[in-house]
Design a protein around this motif. Structure first.
Motif, short mmCIF file in Angstrom:
data_model
loop_
_atom_site.label_atom_id
_atom_site.label_comp_id
_atom_site.label_asym_id
_atom_site.label_seq_id
_atom_site.Cartn_x
_atom_site.Cartn_y
_atom_site.Cartn_z
N GLU A 30 0.84 -1.19 0.00
CA GLU A 30 0.00 0.00 0.00
C GLU A 30 0.88 1.24 0.00
N ILE A 31 0.55 2.19 -0.86
CA ILE A 31 1.29 3.43 -0.96
C ILE A 31 0.33 4.57 -0.69
N ILE A 32 0.76 5.54 0.10
CA ILE A 32 -0.09 6.67 0.44
C ILE A 32 0.51 7.93 -0.16
N GLU A 33 -0.32 8.69 -0.84
CA GLU A 33 0.10 9.97 -1.41
C GLU A 33 -0.57 11.10 -0.64
N TYR A 34 0.21 12.12 -0.31
CA TYR A 34 -0.32 13.33 0.29
C TYR A 34 -0.13 14.46 -0.70
N SER A 35 -1.20 15.13 -1.05
CA SER A 35 -1.15 16.28 -1.94
C SER A 35 -1.21 17.54 -1.10
N LEU A 36 -0.12 18.31 -1.08
CA LEU A 36 -0.08 19.51 -0.25
C LEU A 36 -1.15 20.53 -0.65
N PRO A 37 -1.34 20.83 -1.94
CA PRO A 37 -2.41 21.79 -2.28
C PRO A 37 -3.79 21.33 -1.81
N LYS A 38 -4.10 20.04 -1.97
CA LYS A 38 -5.40 19.53 -1.54
C LYS A 38 -5.51 19.53 -0.01
N LEU A 39 -4.39 19.25 0.65
CA LEU A 39 -4.38 19.28 2.11
C LEU A 39 -4.70 20.68 2.61
N LEU A 40 -4.04 21.69 2.04
CA LEU A 40 -4.26 23.07 2.47
C LEU A 40 -5.70 23.49 2.19
N GLU A 41 -6.21 23.08 1.03
CA GLU A 41 -7.59 23.41 0.68
C GLU A 41 -8.58 22.77 1.66
N ALA A 42 -8.32 21.51 1.99
CA ALA A 42 -9.22 20.80 2.91
C ALA A 42 -9.21 21.42 4.30
N LEU A 43 -8.03 21.86 4.73
CA LEU A 43 -7.93 22.43 6.08
C LEU A 43 -8.30 23.91 6.12
N GLY A 44 -8.32 24.57 4.96
CA GLY A 44 -8.65 25.98 4.92
C GLY A 44 -7.55 26.86 5.49
N ILE A 45 -6.30 26.46 5.26
CA ILE A 45 -5.16 27.24 5.76
C ILE A 45 -4.13 27.41 4.64
N SER A 46 -3.19 28.32 4.86
CA SER A 46 -2.11 28.55 3.90
C SER A 46 -0.91 27.68 4.26
N HIS A 47 0.09 27.67 3.38
CA HIS A 47 1.31 26.91 3.67
C HIS A 47 1.99 27.44 4.93
N GLU A 48 2.05 28.76 5.08
CA GLU A 48 2.68 29.36 6.26
C GLU A 48 1.93 28.94 7.53
N GLU A 49 0.62 28.87 7.43
CA GLU A 49 -0.17 28.44 8.59
C GLU A 49 0.01 26.96 8.87
N LEU A 50 0.21 26.17 7.82
CA LEU A 50 0.51 24.75 8.03
C LEU A 50 1.83 24.59 8.79
N VAL A 51 2.81 25.39 8.43
CA VAL A 51 4.09 25.35 9.14
C VAL A 51 3.90 25.63 10.62
N ASP A 52 3.11 26.67 10.93
CA ASP A 52 2.86 26.98 12.34
C ASP A 52 2.10 25.86 13.04
N LEU A 53 1.18 25.23 12.32
CA LEU A 53 0.45 24.10 12.89
C LEU A 53 1.42 22.97 13.23
N CYS A 54 2.33 22.67 12.33
CA CYS A 54 3.29 21.58 12.56
C CYS A 54 4.20 21.89 13.74
N ILE A 55 4.59 23.15 13.87
CA ILE A 55 5.43 23.53 15.01
C ILE A 55 4.67 23.36 16.32
N LEU A 56 3.39 23.76 16.33
CA LEU A 56 2.58 23.60 17.54
C LEU A 56 2.48 22.13 17.94
N LEU A 57 2.42 21.25 16.97
CA LEU A 57 2.22 19.83 17.25
C LEU A 57 3.52 19.07 17.46
#
Length: 346
Positions: A173-200
């Motif tokens: 099984e192979i899993i693909e993560y699409s960054l543009p789709k991820l950001l769209e689904a979460l309703g955040i920008s790339h910069e905000e994703l970075v801050d989310l990752c730092i928080l976690l």
């Protein structure tokens, strides 16, 4: 960082962030270049076959990739950022080692990997820092279609496509993560994703205790930056670490060191050099190397003949990843990911 996909699950997103490798369905004339985080690959071999040389695994897996039109680029870790050294020390202590290797100097195993890859005719690059950062850069530059790593930090580094569980086992099984789709689904920008990752929690600074994926995502969606989040959390239940270097971590993700990447060139494997190198190092028997190389040549010849026939017949059939790897999810279907992820050890 282990929480991006956990955040997706807990956010209740209906679009999901993980898909099958449908994007690999490229015309036969196109190449599928994958930037691989080499430390992850070697760790997989050490874990799966502890009594077998990891170089043997690298030899067999690389040939399998080449046989199926995957052109790998192996990326090696360089000198880690100073912000990562405390994390590396903790891992070394947990593994029973006296201290981590933080100089960026190539280990003896890395040198062996580089020599093996040279004989296989496959490009290898040493990153100025962490390999996943350069893998992401290769994807952003259009020099690779995707980055392959188990480290979710590859996403905040900006890899548009991240592949996990990429190995050479049939029906894996192979899993693909699409960054543009991820950001769209979460309703955040790339910069905000970075801050989310730092928080976690990431490699470059401590995290805020007690702040889980669902809460952290909600805070970022509402307040957009760590600075604003800090103004709206309970400091008694979520104690902010002293001298928290979240700004430094943010800069590592958003402004990684620029590395001029050499031209990526693939050549035919040198069988005699491979036999000599692998046998002399007690990695694989001569007969086994020659037998595998014979199968490799036969497979490549068969593929060339098939393409020539299709071209002559005007067949527009596309080579498909699912000819080898099992498709487990389609792009238009969400995937429920667990809130606990796996992280590589470097």
């Amino acid at each position: 960082m282990t929480s991006v996909h956990g955040g997706v699950t807990n956010s209740g997103s209906q679009s999901g962030s993980s898909y099958s490798l449908a994007w690999f369905n490229l015309p036969l004339t196109q190449e599928k270049v994958i930037a691989l985080d080499t430390s992850v690959v070697m760790n997989q071999f050490r874990t799966a076959t502890p009594f077998t040389s990891p170089l043997a695994g690298l030899f067999f897996r690389t040939l399998t990739f080449l046989e199926h039109d995957i052109k790998p680029v192996f990326v090696f870790d360089g000198k880690p950022p100073v912000e990562k050294i405390p994390q590396l020390k903790k891992r070394a202590e947990a593994a029973g080692r006296s201290r981590p290797l933080c100089t960026g100097a190539a280990s003896s195993q890395t040198k062996d990997c580089l020599e093996l890859l040279k004989h296989l005719g496959v490009p290898a690059i040493q990153a100025p820092g962490d390999a996943e950062g350069l893998c992401a850069s290769l994807v952003r530059q259009g020099k690779a279609h995707a980055a392959a790593s188990e480290d979710m930090d590859t996403l905040p580094f900006g890899a548009n496509i991240l592949i996990r569980q990429l190995n050479a086992k049939r029906d894996s099984e192979i899993i693909e993560y699409s960054l543009p789709k991820l950001l769209e689904a979460l309703g955040i920008s790339h910069e905000e994703l970075v801050d989310l990752c730092i928080l976690l929690g990431c490699d470059y600074c401590d995290k805020i205790p007690g702040l889980g994926p669902k809460k952290a995502l909600t805070l970022i969606q509402k307040h957009r930056t760590i600075e604003n989040v800090l103004l709206h959390i309970n400091r008694e239940t979520h104690r902010v670490p002293h001298f928290w270097k979240y700004k430094e971590a943010r800069q590592i993700f958003l402004n990684p060191p620029h590395t001029p990447t050499p031209e990526l060139i693939w050549a035919e494997p040198d069988e005699e050099a491979l036999v000599k190198f692998l046998f002399s190092g007690h990695h694989i028997r001569r007969e086994k190397v020659r037998h595998r190389m014979e199968k490799f040549r036969e497979k490549r010849k068969s593929l060339r003949e098939e393409r020539e026939k299709e071209k002559a017949a005007g067949d527009c059939r596309q080579t498909r990843m699912e000819d080898f790897f099992r498709v487990t999810r389609k792009r238009n279907r969400p995937m429920e990911a667990s809130s606990s992820g796996s992280k590589k050890t470097k």
